[in-house]
Structures are given as C-alpha cells and as structure tokens.
Design an enzyme around this catalytic site. Structure first.
Site, PDB file in Angstrom:
ATOM      1  N   GLU A 168      29.293   4.490  20.132  1.00 33.75           N
ATOM      2  CA  GLU A 168      30.595   5.668  21.181  1.00 33.75           C
ATOM      3  C   GLU A 168      30.502   7.179  21.326  1.00 33.75           C
ATOM      4  O   GLU A 168      31.212   7.453  21.152  1.00 33.75           O
ATOM      5  CB  GLU A 168      31.946   4.653  20.714  1.00 33.75           C
ATOM      6  CG  GLU A 168      31.446   3.785  21.831  1.00 33.75           C
ATOM      7  CD  GLU A 168      33.149   2.525  21.755  1.00 33.75           C
ATOM      8  OE1 GLU A 168      33.990   3.634  21.773  1.00 33.75           O
ATOM      9  OE2 GLU A 168      32.764   1.475  21.898  1.00 33.75           O
ATOM     10  N   GLU A 290      28.283  -4.502  21.591  1.00 34.47           N
ATOM     11  CA  GLU A 290      30.043  -5.087  21.480  1.00 34.47           C
ATOM     12  C   GLU A 290      30.307  -5.459  22.825  1.00 34.47           C
ATOM     13  O   GLU A 290      30.022  -4.744  23.291  1.00 34.47           O
ATOM     14  CB  GLU A 290      31.031  -3.570  21.146  1.00 34.47           C
ATOM     15  CG  GLU A 290      30.930  -2.873  20.054  1.00 34.47           C
ATOM     16  CD  GLU A 290      32.142  -1.980  19.553  1.00 34.47           C
ATOM     17  OE1 GLU A 290      33.229  -2.165  20.320  1.00 34.47           O
ATOM     18  OE2 GLU A 290      31.750  -0.810  18.726  1.00 34.47           O
TER      19      GLU A 290
END
Length: 488
Positions: A168, A290
């Site tokens: 991220e 994810e």
C-alpha cells in the site's frame, strides 16, 4: 450449463492464499504461542491451528503485513529471543511486540504447512540495503548474511518465491505518488537478487480497488521489471464511521454486501484491461493479496485489533469472491484473504487454548478440489435482484473445474427465502459416476460459530443431487453453498 474447456488454463492454487499480519491476535495467540506455552504446540505453533491450516492445504502465506510490513525491520526478529528488541505496533492499537515471531519462525511455519512464503518487504521506512540483505539472509548458501543465518540456527537456505516490494505504497506504506513509487520500485527490485538457485517472483505494490490511475502509471513505468502487481479490495461500507456489525444486519444489508463483493469482478476487469496496454501477453500477474469483509470490531475488543465475527454472510462473500477469481485465471495468479486468524474475515478464532473454525474456513475447505484444476466455464440462467447503490445480484452463482478426471461444481443460492431447482445438462452420452456432495448452510444468514457453539455453521454431506443419463438435478436450498464432485 457447462461450456467448452480451455485445457491450458489453470486455477492457480495460490488463489486460495492466506495472509498473516502482526495485527491483534493473528500471530501472537493465533498462530504462535511460543514453545513454553501450556497451550499444546509444536515448536511454538498452536497444534490446533496448525492442523486446521494443514487440512486447508494452504498454498501460500503472506507476511508480515499489511501496514506493519513497512515498519518492520527484520534484524529485530532474529537471534536469541531474549535479546530481540521490542517494538510498538503503531498501525494496530499501539501493541508492544516482543519480536519472538520473526524470519525463522515464519519460514519454519511455511515448511510445517508445506506452503510458499510470500514476503512483504519494507520500502516505506526501510532501505534498499536492508531489503537486499534480508533476501540474501533467507536464500543465500554462502556469504556474510548466510553466515549470520547459520549462526542463528538455520544451516540450509530457505526458498523464497514471492517478494512484495512494499505494501500500500499509496497509503500507509509511504504515501508515495505512483510516479515516485515506480522509480523506487525499480531501484529496490534491482538489488533483490537470486541466490543459490532461488528465483524471486517480484511483486509491485498495486492499487486499492478503484484507483486505476495507479495501475496505469506503475505498469507504464515499471512493468518490465515486475512479475506481478497487487490489488486490494475489501467488502466494506466505507472508511469513515461505522462499518456495521458483523452479526447484526438486515436482509437489505446482506444483499448490499453481496453486491459490493461481486463488484470486484468489474474492478479486476478494468485493471486487467489497463495492464493489457503494456502487457498484452499477460506475463505480469494480478495478485489480489488483500480481500474480504471488514466490519466493526466485536464489542469490548481493542479497535486496533480488528477482531470480528464471521457469519454465513461472510461464507457467501468467500464463495462468490473465489468464483470471480476462478473466472480470471488468465490474469489473477494469487489472492490472500485478510486474515488467517482472529482478524477480519479469518479462518479460525482462538481464545486461550480453544479454537473455532469459521464459516469462511469451511468454504475454503469445500473449494480445495478447485486448486490447480482446469476451469470449466459455466453459464447460469437465474433471477436477478437489484440492491441499493445501483448494484444487482444474481440469485444463483456457480463455478466449476476439472482435475484428475473429476469435475467439481460449486453452486451458491444467495437467496434468503427460496430454494432453486437446478438442472445440469452434461450431454446425452454422459454417465455420472462416483458423485459426492457437501453443503454449508444455516438457519439464519446471521448465524456464526463461537466458543460454546463451535459448529452452528459447518460442512455437512449433501445427498440431494440425482444423476440420470445426461444430466444432474438438485434442489439448492436457500442461503446455501453446495459442491458436487463426480466423474463422467
């Protein structure tokens, strides 16, 4: 119902991957209790959880994060446990970690499970040298890092296939712009080398759900230097305020959840089409590393530990998501549900020396025959329901595959009230042999397993399918997932 098979397509086993972050009780108390714990363990790993994960045939495990990865410095987690420094987990509740679970503990766990390790490297707060030396420590047979590993008790290098270069990076992993991250990625991956016959599969930190600009820019600037790029997609109502209860929800909430869950398919298709501009042959994999549901934490628990219950609704989300991934095997090479224990949409919940298997666990167990199989395209005629926010949901969902001469067909009736009569035409000459079935359902879609009621939602045999020459018929109960395996 079943269409022409592409014999070269494969449902990668890694699509059924898991994710273990240093977050709440995922690692400590979930996977790891330490060798001196009174909880039955093998070398510090909980025996009950270890066996449960072995039974799932977990193909790959991602670690140590998540947001934690970009604050993790691997040298803090090697050597004698008593000498390892502590660390504040700033992302997740301010927990003080003792670093007793580090590189050796993770790679040994993967060996015990027989799964591939997927390492998320620290780009946000780490250095090129730090990540390069971590790869060398893990995989080199000789040299200074190999000597350090041997001093810490591991003579033989481990194998490391999957390496994530940051996590991220648009957010908690550094708040980079895609242009800047592309340059950083190119630099970091350059120094992560292959040692002793090990071959790294290098993964760039990709987008969050609808951020197509990130994918476009990173692919344009760095696609020739990567093997894969990640994508994160959560079934969540939003990132501010309440996300809703995991267990107390209305039928309207339920159908909205499934609509949001299924929206991952057009999201994958859009990212795929962008990737095609730079990689028409689909060499670069898309890794949804994810995904899953994200609800409010259970009352009375630390808000930063993300402990949530897991109902029949979550099982539906798991089945529908896996169906989508299996339809996109040409680009989707791995997915990792968040997370394996005690966090978000987990496989297991633990409390002290007790463990509970979640409804989501049973979906993963039911879908094991699809791992490594050839996908069989399925067309379904079904009714459709419009749900809020302009989404819609088909009442009947399906996926199928073939492996070792057997066909596995998974069917989901997402409707809360009505059974569905299903007819599966197989061809006039087809004769069904050795058919077995399993089902997950519940009295209410709000039902879940908990300590004191560990098997309220579980996997049971399904004997409601009838085979005659050329077809299979069955009545698919409301709010149920059924898998049939047979030969023809």
């Amino acid at each position: 119902m079943m269409d022409r098979i592409d014999p070269d397509a494969v449902i990668m086993p890694e699509i059924y991957g898991q994710f273990a972050e240093h977050l709440g009780a995922c690692i400590y108390g979930g996977l790891w209790v330490g060798p001196d714990s009174p909880i039955p363990n093998t070398q510090g790993y909980r025996n009950d959880v270890l066996q449960a994960l072995r039974d799932l045939k977990v193909p790959v495990m991602r670690w140590p994060g998540g947001c934690f990865a970009d604050e993790y410095h691997w040298r803090d987690g090697i050597g004698p446990v008593k000498d390892r420094p502590t660390q504040v987990n700033n992302n997740w509740g301010g927990t003080v970690e003792d670093n007793s679970f580090g590189t050796h503990e993770f790679f040994n766990l993967c060996e015990l499970l027989g799964c591939e390790p997927y390492l998320s490297g620290n780009v946000g707060s780490g250095s090129v040298e730090e990540l390069a030396q971590w790869v060398e420590y893990i995989t080199a047979a000789d040299g200074p890092m190999a000597r350090l590993r041997k001093e810490n008790g591991r003579e033989k290098p481990w194998k490391l296939k999957y390496l994530g270069v940051g996590n991220e990076s648009w957010g908690c992993g550094g708040n980079f712009t895609p242009e800047y991250y592309s340059d950083v990625y190119r630099r970091y991956q350059t120094y992560c080398r292959d040692f002793s016959g090990n071959k790294l599969y290098k993964i760039a930190s990709g987008a969050s759900d609808y951020d197509y600009d990130w994918t476009d820019i990173v692919m344009k600037k760095a696609h020739s230097h990567m093997d894969g790029i990640s994508l994160h997609y959560y079934t969540v109502t939003g990132w501010s305020g309440s996300k809703g209860s995991a267990t107390k929800f209305t039928p309207d909430d339920y159908y909205w959840t499934l609509g949001k869950c299924l929206e991952i398919e057009p999201v994958i298709e859009k990212h795929d089409s962008i990737m095609d501009k730079y990689d028409a042959k689909k060499r670069v994999g898309l890794l949804v590393d994810e995904w899953g549901t994200w609800w409010d934490v259970e009352p009375g628990t630390n808000p930063g530990h993300l402990y949530q219950q897991n109902t029949m609704r979550d099982a539906m989300v798991a089945a529908l998501s896996l169906n989508v991934f299996q339809r996109h095997t040409d680009r989707v090479r791995m997915t990792n549900i968040a997370q394996v224990a005690n966090v978000l949409q987990s496989m297991v919940l633990t409390r002290g020396d007790s463990m509970v298997l979640t409804p989501t666990y049973y979906v993963f167990k039911m879908y094991i025959p699809h791992q490594g199989a050839t996908p069989v395209p399925v067309s379904v005629k079904t009714s459709r329901m419009d749900v809020r926010d302009g989404r819609s949901v088909d009442m009947l969902q399906a996926t199928a595959s073939r492996k070792d001469g057997k066909i596995t067909l998974s069917l989901t009736n997402v409707g809360l009230d009505n059974d569905i009569d299903v007819e599966i035409p197989l061809g006039n000459s087809a004769k069904v042999k050795d058919m077995t079935g399993s089902i997950i359902t519940a009295g209410s879609v709000n039902d879940y397993n908990d300590f004191g009621q560990p098997e309220k939602v579980t996997l049971k045999p399904f004997k409601g399918a009838k085979a005659s020459k050329g077809n299979i018929t069955l009545k698919l109960p409301a709010k149920s997932i059924v898998t049939l395996t047979f030969e023809i």
